[in-house]
Motif scaffolding. Structure first.
Motif, short mmCIF file in Angstrom:
data_model
loop_
_atom_site.label_atom_id
_atom_site.label_comp_id
_atom_site.label_asym_id
_atom_site.label_seq_id
_atom_site.Cartn_x
_atom_site.Cartn_y
_atom_site.Cartn_z
N ARG A 31 -8.54 -31.34 19.93
CA ARG A 31 -7.46 -30.97 20.36
C ARG A 31 -6.67 -32.28 21.54
O ARG A 31 -5.94 -32.40 21.16
CB ARG A 31 -7.54 -29.46 20.85
N SER A 34 -5.74 -35.41 19.64
CA SER A 34 -5.44 -35.30 18.26
C SER A 34 -3.30 -35.31 18.82
O SER A 34 -2.30 -35.24 18.51
CB SER A 34 -5.58 -33.96 17.55
N GLN A 89 -9.66 -28.07 11.00
CA GLN A 89 -10.13 -28.30 12.26
C GLN A 89 -11.24 -27.55 12.55
O GLN A 89 -12.08 -28.09 13.01
CB GLN A 89 -8.38 -28.00 13.26
#
Length: 184
Positions: A31, A34, A89
């Motif tokens: 996370r 990204s 993901q």
């Protein structure tokens, strides 16, 4: 000459961490890399609800079949892309966690030479020059090597021991790497 000075300079003892990787570590690291917000899944849920509401309103108001089909043809692939990204993901996190945990407990040391990692299966040193930058999150230091999924080293704050503190890790990392451009 600069290289000789670097080699002759004393190496700091650094800081040590010991931890067993978790799914939460991998999720937080991906996370952070990204740039997604902490609760990105809420955005997906809201987008899905809005798209569903649009389709329901069109169907309830007896919109012409062509309009309903056109809206569905546009909205369904968008929702599919969101869901597909979410599933991808989850898959990546699962694979990364499975691989990391298969290595056993990690003992990491960050010092002036780099990051030294020891597991039950491997021992390695990654020099600071291999890293591009770092990202600090609430519970991790993510040291980024490249843009691949595995192109990073994780230093979970919960793994600190022997009186080491988060500021000590931050000092060693910041001495050698710049923070991620968007976080600095």
């Amino acid at each position: 000459m600069e290289n000789e000075e670097r080699e002759a300079a004393p190496v700091s003892a650094g800081v040590e961490l010991a931890y067993l990787p978790t799914r939460a570590d991998m999720t937080e690291a991906l996370r952070a890399r990204s740039g997604f917000p902490a609760h990105w899944w809420r955005l997906l849920l809201i987008a899905g609800l809005i798209m569903t509401a649009v389709l329901v309103v069109l169907l309830m108001h007896a919109a012409p079949k062509g309009v309903t089909v056109l809206v569905a043809a546009v909205l369904c692939p968008i929702l599919g892309a969101f869901v597909g990204g979410w599933v991808n993901q989850l898959y990546r996190v699962r694979q990364m966690t499975r691989y990391a945990r298969s290595q056993g407990e990690y003992t990491m040391r960050a010092d002036d030479r780099g990051i030294h990692a020891v597991t039950a299966l491997v021992e390695s040193t990654i020099p600071w020059a291999s890293f591009r930058h770092y990202i600090e999150t609430a519970s991790l230091f993510v040291l980024v090597i490249d843009d691949t999924v595995g192109g990073m080293a994780l230093l979970p704050k919960r793994g600190l021991h022997d009186g080491a503190d988060v500021d000590g890790v931050r000092a060693v990392v910041a001495r050698h790497l710049a923070p991620h451009p968007s976080s600095g």
